[in-house]
Structure formats: structure tokens, C-alpha cells
Design a protein around this motif. Structure first.
Motif, PDB file in Angstrom:
ATOM      1  N   MET B   1     -10.492   6.406  -0.579  1.00 47.44           N
ATOM      2  CA  MET B   1     -10.508   4.997  -0.963  1.00 47.44           C
ATOM      3  C   MET B   1     -10.204   4.137   0.250  1.00 47.44           C
ATOM      4  O   MET B   1      -9.311   4.438   1.031  1.00 47.44           O
ATOM      5  CB  MET B   1      -9.427   4.775  -2.040  1.00 47.44           C
ATOM      6  N   THR B   2     -10.970   3.079   0.414  1.00 49.54           N
ATOM      7  CA  THR B   2     -10.673   2.151   1.508  1.00 49.54           C
ATOM      8  C   THR B   2      -9.798   1.034   0.967  1.00 49.54           C
ATOM      9  O   THR B   2      -9.886   0.647  -0.192  1.00 49.54           O
ATOM     10  CB  THR B   2     -11.958   1.551   2.097  1.00 49.54           C
ATOM     11  N   HIS B   3      -8.968   0.513   1.836  1.00 49.68           N
ATOM     12  CA  HIS B   3      -8.031  -0.540   1.441  1.00 49.68           C
ATOM     13  C   HIS B   3      -8.273  -1.773   2.296  1.00 49.68           C
ATOM     14  O   HIS B   3      -8.713  -1.678   3.439  1.00 49.68           O
ATOM     15  CB  HIS B   3      -6.588  -0.071   1.630  1.00 49.68           C
ATOM     16  N   ASP B   4      -7.932  -2.929   1.691  1.00 52.52           N
ATOM     17  CA  ASP B   4      -8.030  -4.180   2.445  1.00 52.52           C
ATOM     18  C   ASP B   4      -6.989  -4.209   3.569  1.00 52.52           C
ATOM     19  O   ASP B   4      -7.233  -4.751   4.635  1.00 52.52           O
ATOM     20  CB  ASP B   4      -7.796  -5.372   1.517  1.00 52.52           C
ATOM     21  N   PHE B   5      -5.845  -3.670   3.272  1.00 46.43           N
ATOM     22  CA  PHE B   5      -4.727  -3.717   4.234  1.00 46.43           C
ATOM     23  C   PHE B   5      -3.990  -2.373   4.237  1.00 46.43           C
ATOM     24  O   PHE B   5      -4.048  -1.613   3.270  1.00 46.43           O
ATOM     25  CB  PHE B   5      -3.726  -4.829   3.845  1.00 46.43           C
ATOM     26  N   ASP B   6      -3.263  -2.143   5.322  1.00 48.69           N
ATOM     27  CA  ASP B   6      -2.387  -0.965   5.333  1.00 48.69           C
ATOM     28  C   ASP B   6      -1.177  -1.193   4.430  1.00 48.69           C
ATOM     29  O   ASP B   6      -0.694  -0.274   3.769  1.00 48.69           O
ATOM     30  CB  ASP B   6      -1.894  -0.681   6.758  1.00 48.69           C
ATOM     31  N   ARG B 294      -2.467   0.457   1.212  1.00 47.96           N
ATOM     32  CA  ARG B 294      -1.956   1.831   1.130  1.00 47.96           C
ATOM     33  C   ARG B 294      -0.508   1.864   0.646  1.00 47.96           C
ATOM     34  O   ARG B 294      -0.028   2.896   0.168  1.00 47.96           O
ATOM     35  CB  ARG B 294      -2.030   2.509   2.497  1.00 47.96           C
ATOM     36  N   MET B 295       0.210   0.740   0.841  1.00 53.13           N
ATOM     37  CA  MET B 295       1.588   0.694   0.358  1.00 53.13           C
ATOM     38  C   MET B 295       1.954  -0.751   0.068  1.00 53.13           C
ATOM     39  O   MET B 295       1.318  -1.682   0.570  1.00 53.13           O
ATOM     40  CB  MET B 295       2.553   1.274   1.394  1.00 53.13           C
ATOM     41  N   LEU B 557       5.923   8.475   7.000  1.00 56.85           N
ATOM     42  CA  LEU B 557       5.202   9.163   5.921  1.00 56.85           C
ATOM     43  C   LEU B 557       3.702   8.888   6.008  1.00 56.85           C
ATOM     44  O   LEU B 557       2.888   9.789   5.788  1.00 56.85           O
ATOM     45  CB  LEU B 557       5.731   8.707   4.553  1.00 56.85           C
ATOM     46  N   ALA B 558       3.379   7.637   6.322  1.00 56.33           N
ATOM     47  CA  ALA B 558       1.956   7.284   6.417  1.00 56.33           C
ATOM     48  C   ALA B 558       1.278   8.079   7.529  1.00 56.33           C
ATOM     49  O   ALA B 558       0.152   8.542   7.385  1.00 56.33           O
ATOM     50  CB  ALA B 558       1.807   5.782   6.654  1.00 56.33           C
ATOM     51  N   ARG B 559       1.984   8.227   8.638  1.00 61.10           N
ATOM     52  CA  ARG B 559       1.407   8.963   9.774  1.00 61.10           C
ATOM     53  C   ARG B 559       1.233  10.438   9.444  1.00 61.10           C
ATOM     54  O   ARG B 559       0.350  11.099   9.989  1.00 61.10           O
ATOM     55  CB  ARG B 559       2.296   8.786  11.005  1.00 61.10           C
ATOM     56  N   GLN B 560       2.088  10.933   8.539  1.00 64.33           N
ATOM     57  CA  GLN B 560       1.955  12.333   8.120  1.00 64.33           C
ATOM     58  C   GLN B 560       0.985  12.471   6.944  1.00 64.33           C
ATOM     59  O   GLN B 560       0.863  13.553   6.362  1.00 64.33           O
ATOM     60  CB  GLN B 560       3.312  12.882   7.657  1.00 64.33           C
ATOM     61  N   ASN B 561       0.370  11.322   6.584  1.00 65.54           N
ATOM     62  CA  ASN B 561      -0.492  11.305   5.398  1.00 65.54           C
ATOM     63  C   ASN B 561       0.222  11.782   4.147  1.00 65.54           C
ATOM     64  O   ASN B 561      -0.366  12.435   3.286  1.00 65.54           O
ATOM     65  CB  ASN B 561      -1.756  12.150   5.632  1.00 65.54           C
ATOM     66  N   SER B 562       1.490  11.490   4.041  1.00 61.02           N
ATOM     67  CA  SER B 562       2.223  11.944   2.851  1.00 61.02           C
ATOM     68  C   SER B 562       2.814  10.771   2.073  1.00 61.02           C
ATOM     69  O   SER B 562       3.827  10.921   1.410  1.00 61.02           O
ATOM     70  CB  SER B 562       3.312  12.949   3.248  1.00 61.02           C
ATOM     71  N   LEU B 563       2.151   9.621   2.170  1.00 59.51           N
ATOM     72  CA  LEU B 563       2.622   8.506   1.332  1.00 59.51           C
ATOM     73  C   LEU B 563       1.998   8.633  -0.047  1.00 59.51           C
ATOM     74  O   LEU B 563       0.897   8.298  -0.289  1.00 59.51           O
ATOM     75  CB  LEU B 563       2.237   7.164   1.954  1.00 59.51           C
TER      76      LEU B 563
END
Lengths: 208, 563
Positions: B1-6, B294-295, B557-563
């Protein structure tokens, strides 16, 4: 973009009006900061009596007095807009207390009646020293009243005369000192007799 | 899924500004959404420099209008004709209260939120505070202790600029201080007297987010000693979103700011068990809008963050977003406070001060530390106050007319010392926020309903604080004018907090030790809502430290793709 202001730019020793300082600070043309609301009508006689009472309370000395500083117009506006709770409806008004339609005290009518009563006739016909004596009787009685008695409307009028005077340019910056940007804090300075307080000591005015 | 913002940050006040700064500086593309209007630093502070005689009501304001439009906000000491535009119109922003509740909710819906109007007092909490719930059994145990937060306090203090004096007190840990502001003659004497008679009680200068040393790299001048901070400070000398965090976030080029958009709800995807973005209503056009991310960081202010969570109920989460525990909205707090004592202080008639210091002094907690010695209460109280000289207003309250009277009022009058007490507010399940099921606001959102009362512990703490304040001031030569042991209405400390408390157990708390929802991995609540206890210190510094810490964790967490 924001830019940094320094004490040098807004040096407290260079007198600048608030509007001019604002313009300097913001790079904007100095203009009216707020529209002045219309001053409600008082009868000419009431206005004259309020002016006399204001000038007796705070007379001209080496600085202007309250009437000189335009305090009566402020008091009329302030009474109309309920400063110092002037528009709170009263439930325990003594007989004969003049009231507005909303049940609050008509302070200007009260002052007119009270001054004439204290004068034993037409207050405005008295010589200035007799006028001062008449108002002094009202002032003394107002502060001597028992705590459980309804407060004298003079207390509200006097409070507004003081506010009007010490927040006027004459009262705030000539009788007292006004420094919008002190620039520094001296925690313990000597106080000499006759030193003028700062009308810009906001905390003292809130709590003092 | 693409997001508008991080990341989406809801709110632009003290913690929203911090979240935006930390997230953008970490490289994330961020949307910050503010329900109120835009206020530009400097040019937006329209009455900052006005003299009283340039305002129609001389700074006092139009009281008839205040009665109609600002019946709650007008009770705030900082609300006046200069600052009135920095507070909400109560008539346009209603809330409801439970039967018997009197709660004065002071609010500032604008870019910068209450960072423009806050009191700027910055105090670290100690392990007496983080350990309080565990120690006496009220509330739920904090999942963090002082050591977890200490480096984040350092980080925040260095950036915002906190002036203060190091005292080496366990109950009020020292920080990364700029040089302290000075105490006046009365305060210096009081510090010495109290320190001699009660060595455990320390009178120290307030620790305040007003710069005593300029930060030119950040465009911030040092404090000019005006003490009119709530008008907005074009010098940038006090910390606000506008003076500090917003320029830092904008500098990254990764921040988008939307104003006049009130967030209605956060969207939740039950399949991924993640939030996907937010929906808002434009407060002017009433148009709906939305964005994905994403968050989500919720920084709407404690009560409004709870409102958003409650209003984000869904089929999957029928009691509110992240509310599987059922405790969302409960255990709200606000410091009980009152003027414990005010006294005239004779003997200083030859002394005055010049300039307006934008902080007072503080006497940190000294009860219920290593032994439980409070009378009827198990936590802390501390005093804030200061010495001031009476001014022309004394003339309103005494008889006298004429030139002699005018001349007598010309000079500063007697010194007065004021001690205001703030005590711990106990976390109670019965103090809670709910959505009003009957009434909605102009944006169609349900009103927030507040149920709140102080309890016997708060009353006991204030009773003890009142007695001790009178004792201290009289002992120091003061003549007590008045004092109280009765708290003001809830809300009057403007430290309302709790409602989405942190805790170890997902069954009894909303957030984990990273300010992250137990139920929703990519949802963070880092304003006052996260608080599990109240301490007796001002809370904003702790909110900021928790925000920076939560962002650090979220980014990892985001950098580890674990959010």
C-alpha cells in the motif's frame, strides 16, 4: 520567515510607541491596532460630574490629572461594557438605587444623585474645595461600610477611574514609568523615596 | 500500500511540534494537522507590542463580550485584551460536564496550540513520581522509570532552552540548564530563612523555557524581561512551536502543515491491525478530507486526543480505537491548586526590582519521599510563587483622594510573597471522559463530556500545604493576608492529563512504555493523555521528552519494517 530581534533593535532607551515598535519588529506599516468602539451616551451633566469626580480623585500635579487624561470617556465605556462587574444585575439593591434595564446599577445616575446629596444641592455649583469635600465624604463612607452591606457604587467608579488613569498614556508613562521592553532584569535595585513604579509591571498589577 | 505521508501528526502544540520536528529530522515525510487557524511567528502576534492606551478596553477587554463568548477562558489569568485571540471562543467550542462536575477547560485552538499561552515551567519528574502508583496502589504502575527518560530530558532541554539553577535534589532532578534568572531580595531572604529552619525545603528559581542565552542559530533572542509571553514573543525567547520546533521541522523540507482542519477519526484496518490515516472536517467550509500514512502520532492535547480515539470506534473496535482494555477516557487528572498563603513581607522597603521576570520561584516537594510523612495523603505537593511589590492597583482598594494620595501611589508599595500549591492528582477510574451521545458541535462531532472531582487525598494535601505555607511565611517575618486549602475547579491548573494511560498490561492500559498503543502498533499518543500519574510538577517537559523518545522508537521500528 522569522528573523531574530535583539535588544539593540528595540532599545529601551529609544522611545518608541507600541505601534511603532510593532512596525519595526514586523516590518509592517504602523496602523490602527483595533477600532475604538463608540462611547455610549451619558448626559452632559453626568459627564461633567464624572469629570469633576475623576479630577478630584486624581488631580493634576506635575503630571496630568484623570480628567485631563480622558478618563471620563473610558469610565463611561467601561461601565457600559461591564468592566469591574459593572453590568452584573444586583439583587440586594437599596431602595432608590438607580438601575439599568438589565438590573445592573446605573452608576452615572447614582453618582449624579450621590454628589448632589453630599453637596446638599447642586454639586456643580460648589467651589472646587467644597466639591472635593463632598466626594471625600462619599469615599470615606464607601470604605467604612460594613462588609455585609451592599457595596457602594463609588467603589466601582473609583476602580475604573484608577484603571482609566494608570492605563492612559499620561498616567502610565508620565505619572508612572512604562517600559515595554526592559531588556534586562535587575533583581535588587535600591528604591528611593519618590521613585516611580512601572505601569508595565504586569504581574504586580495582576496580583498587587 | 502506498501512503500520502510517512507520518501524520494530529495537533501542533507543544508535543505536536516536537513530534513533527523529530520525525522530519529523521527523514520522514510528515503531515501536521491543526484544527485552529494559522498564526505566523512575529507577524501573527497582532497585539504583542500594544500599549494599554492603544487598546479600547486598556487591556482589560470587553467584559460583556467575555461573558457571552468566553465564560470559561476569561477565568484564565493570562486571558486579557492582548491575548484573547490565543484562546478559544467557548460559545463556538462547547463541551459538557457530568452532574456535579465543574471543570474549566482552557484551550487554544490555533497553530502552536497552548505552546503560545503555556506557563513555561519545566521540571523533570523523579522516581518518586514514576514509582508513585506502584508504591501506594493507586492507578497502574508506570512501565518506565527516570533512567528511561533522563537522556530525552537532556535532549529536549538543550533544544528548547531551560533556564534554572542546579540544586542536586532527588525529587527534582537537575537538567541541562541555561543560566538561572535571579531571585529578588525577598526571595533570597526567604530561601535563606527556610533553608536554615527546614533544610529539606529549598526555595529555588523557577526552571523556565525562557532563554537567558540567545540561540542565534535557531533565530531566538534572549528574554527581554517583559513577562507578556502569552501575547506571543517576536524575540522567540520563550519556547513555542512557532519559535522553535516548527522552524526546525520546516527546515527539513519534509513537513506539510494544514490548519483549520479538525480530525474527526483515525481509520483502522482490522486485517493488518494498523491505522491507515485520518479523516478531517474543514472547520470553515465543512468539507471532509483525508490522508493516509504509515503511522499516526496523536498530539491533540490530552482530552482531545482521547476524543479522537473514542470517536474512532469501528466494528472491529466498538468501544473506541485502541480501547480493548476499556480504560480509554478514564483516570484523567489535573493538579489541585490554590493560593496556599499570601503575606506582606516587611523589611525590604529600600529594595525594588527593574524588569519583569517571566518566572517565579518554586519550593519542590518535600513530603512522602523516603518516608510517608504526609498527613492524609501519600504523594507530593510543591509551591510556586514569588515576591512582588504592589503597584497602582492598591489605590482602588483603599480610601483616599487627591494629590497626596496620588503621590503616595506613585512609588512601588509593600512587598508581598505568594505561594501557590500544586499537589498530585490521584488517578481515579471515576474521573473520565466520554462522548456526549446527545449533543454535537458545529463540525458535527459529539461533544466531549467531562466527569471530574478531587478526592480526599487532594484535599488533605492542600490542607497540609496551606498550614505549612502560613507557618513558613510567618516564621520569615511575613504577615499573612490570606490563604486557602480549597482547590479550584478541575482544569484550573491547565495540567489536564491522562485518559490513555501507559502501563505494562494491555488489559488495563492503552499505551505501552513507548507511548505506542498496545492494540495498534503504528499509533502513538504522546501528549498528556498518556500519563499514568500526575506528579505535582508541571508536566509539559515530560510530555516533550516522552514524545522525542517515542519518535525515536517509531523510526527504529519503521526502519526495521516492523511497524
Amino acid at each position: 520567515m522569522s528573523r531574530i530581534l535583539s535588544a539593540g533593535e528595540a532599545n529601551r532607551r529609544d522611545f518608541l510607541s507600541g505601534a511603532a515598535l510593532l512596525a519595526l519588529a514586523l516590518g509592517l506599516p504602523a496602523g490602527a491596532l483595533a477600532a475604538t468602539p463608540a462611547i455610549p451616551a451619558a448626559s452632559p451633566r453626568q459627564h461633567q460630574m464624572l469629570a469633576a469626580a475623576s479630577q478630584i480623585a486624581i488631580p493634576r500635579t506635575d503630571t496630568p490629572g484623570a480628567a485631563d487624561a480622558g478618563v471620563p470617556d473610558f469610565v463611561v465605556l467601561a461601565l457600559d461594557h461591564g468592566l469591574e462587574d459593572a453590568r452584573r444585575p444586583v439583587t440586594n439593591a437599596p431602595k432608590g438605587m438607580p438601575l439599568r434595564a438589565d438590573g445592573s446599577i446605573d452608576h452615572l445616575r447614582w453618582l449624579e444623585l450621590a454628589l448632589d446629596t453630599a453637596a446638599g444641592g447642586d454639586f456643580l455649583a460648589l467651589a472646587a474645595p467644597r466639591q472635593a469635600e463632598a466626594l471625600a465624604r462619599i469615599d470615606t463612607a464607601a470604605f467604612a461600610a460594613p462588609r455585609d452591606a451592599p457595596p457602594s457604587p463609588w467603589l466601582t467608579i473609583k476602580a475604573l477611574i484608577y484603571i482609566g488613569y494608570y492605563t492612559s498614556e499620561a498616567g502610565g508613562s508620565q505619572e508612572l514609568r512604562y517600559e515595554l521592553v526592559p531588556g534586562q532584569f535587575e533583581p535588587d535595585a535600591p528604591l528611593h523615596p519618590g521613585d516611580r513604579a512601572f505601569s508595565s509591571d504586569w504581574t504586580a498589577i495582576d496580583f498587587g | 500500500m502506498t501512503h500520502d505521508f510517512d507520518a501524520i501528526v494530529v495537533g501542533s502544540g507543544i508535543t505536536g511540534g516536537w513530534a513533527a520536528k523529530e520525525l522530519t529530522e529523521a527523514g520522514l515525510k510528515v503531515l501536521m494537522i491543526e484544527r485552529g487557524r494559522q498564526i505566523e511567528h512575529q507577524s501573527g502576534y497582532t497585539r504583542e507590542m500594544a500599549a494599554p492606551w492603544e487598546l479600547p478596553f486598556r487591556g482589560r477587554g470587553d467584559q460583556s463580550n467575555y461573558d457571552r463568548a468566553f465564560p470559561v477562558q476569561r477565568l484564565n489569568r493570562h486571558f486579557n485584551e492582548w491575548t484573547q485571540d490565543h484562546f478559544v471562543n467557548d460559545r463556538e467550542n462547547p463541551y459538557s460536564t457530568a452532574d456535579g462536575t465543574q471543570f474549566d477547560w482552557f484551550r487554544s485552538y490555533q497553530l502552536g496550540g497552548r505552546s503560545l499561552t503555556w506557563g513555561r515551567q519545566c521540571y523533570r519528574w523523579s522516581d518518586y513520581d514514576f514509582g508513585a502508583n506502584k508504591r501506594d496502589g493507586h492507578g497502574t504502575d508506570w512501565p518506565i522509570r527516570y533512567a528511561d527518560l533522563a537522556p530525552w530530558y537532556d535532549h529536549v532541554e538543550r533544544f528548547i532552552g531551560v533556564s534554572g539553577a542546579a540544586e542536586g535534589l532527588a525529587q527534582l532532578p537537575d537538567g541541562q540548564f541555561q543560566p538561572p534568572m535571579a531571585m529578588n531580595a525577598v526571595e533570597v531572604a526567604l530561601r535563606k530563612h527556610i533553608g536554615t529552619h527546614w533544610p529539606e525545603r529549598v526555595v529555588t528559581i523557577g526552571r523556565t523555557a525562557n532563554l537567558t542565552e540567545a540561540k542565534p542559530d535557531e533565530g531566538r533572542a534572549n528574554c527581554q524581561y517583559r513577562s507578556i509571553c502569552a501575547r506571543g514573543c517576536s524575540f522567540g525567547a520563550y519556547f513555542s512551536t512557532q519559535s522553535s520546533t516548527l522552524p526546525a521541522a520546516m527546515k527539513t523540507g519534509r513537513l506539510t502543515v494544514l490548519t483549520d482542519k479538525v480530525v474527526e477519526r483515525i481509520d483502522y484496518d482490522p486485517v493488518t491491525r494498523r491505522v491507515t490515516g485520518v479523516r478531517w472536517v474543514d472547520t470553515k467550509t465543512k468539507q471532509a478530507g483525508q490522508a493516509t500514512a504509515r503511522m499516526v502520532f496523536l498530539n491533540a492535547g490530552a482530552f482531545n486526543s482521547v476524543h479522537v480515539l473514542l470517536n474512532s470506534a469501528s466494528e472491529a473496535m466498538p468501544n473506541g480505537l485502541a480501547n480493548s482494555s476499556g480504560v480509554l477516557g478514564t483516570h484523567i487528572m489535573d493538579h489541585p491548586n490554590t493560593v496556599a498563603a499570601a503575606a506582606t513581607m516587611p523589611g525590604f522597603e529600600q529594595h525594588t526590582m527593574v524588569g519583569n521576570r517571566p518566572t517565579g520561584v518554586v519550593i519542590p516537594r518535600f513530603r512522602n519521599m523516603d518516608k510517608l510523612d504526609g498527613i492524609g495523603h501519600t504523594r507530593g505537593f510543591s509551591y510556586q510563587g514569588g515576591a512582588l511589590q504592589s503597584n497602582w492597583t492598591r489605590g482602588q482598594r483603599q480610601p483616599g483622594l487627591g494629590a497626596d494620595n496620588k503621590n503616595a501611589i506613585r512609588s512601588p508599595g509593600e512587598w508581598r510573597m505568594v505561594l501557590v500549591v500544586f499537589a498530585d492528582s490521584m488517578p481515579r477510574a471515576s474521573n473520565r471522559l466520554t462522548l456526549d451521545r446527545r449533543r454535537t458541535d458545529a463540525n458535527g462531532l459529539p461533544l466531549l463530556n467531562i466527569a471530574f472531582a478531587h478526592g480526599k487525598e487532594e484535599h488533605a494535601a492542600l490542607a497540609e500545604a496551606h498550614a505549612l505555607a502560613v507557618e513558613m511565611l510567618e516564621s520569615a517575618g511575613g504577615k499573612v493576608l490570606f490563604g486557602s486549602d480549597q482547590p479550584g475547579h478541575g482544569g484550573t491548573a491547565i495540567h489536564e492529563m491522562g485518559g490513555a494511560r501507559m502501563g505494562h498490561d494491555p488489559a488495563t492500559s492503552v499505551l505501552n512504555k513507548w507511548s505506542q498503543a498496545h492494540d495498534v502498533r503504528n499509533l502513538f499518543v504522546t501528549d498528556g493523555a498518556q500519563m499514568s500519574s500526575s506528579a505535582s510538577q508541571n508536566p509539559s517537559l515530560t510530555y516533550m521528552a516522552l514524545t522525542a523518545r517515542a519518535v525515536d522508537h517509531a523510526v527504529a521500528l519503521a526502519r526495521q519494517n516492523s511497524l
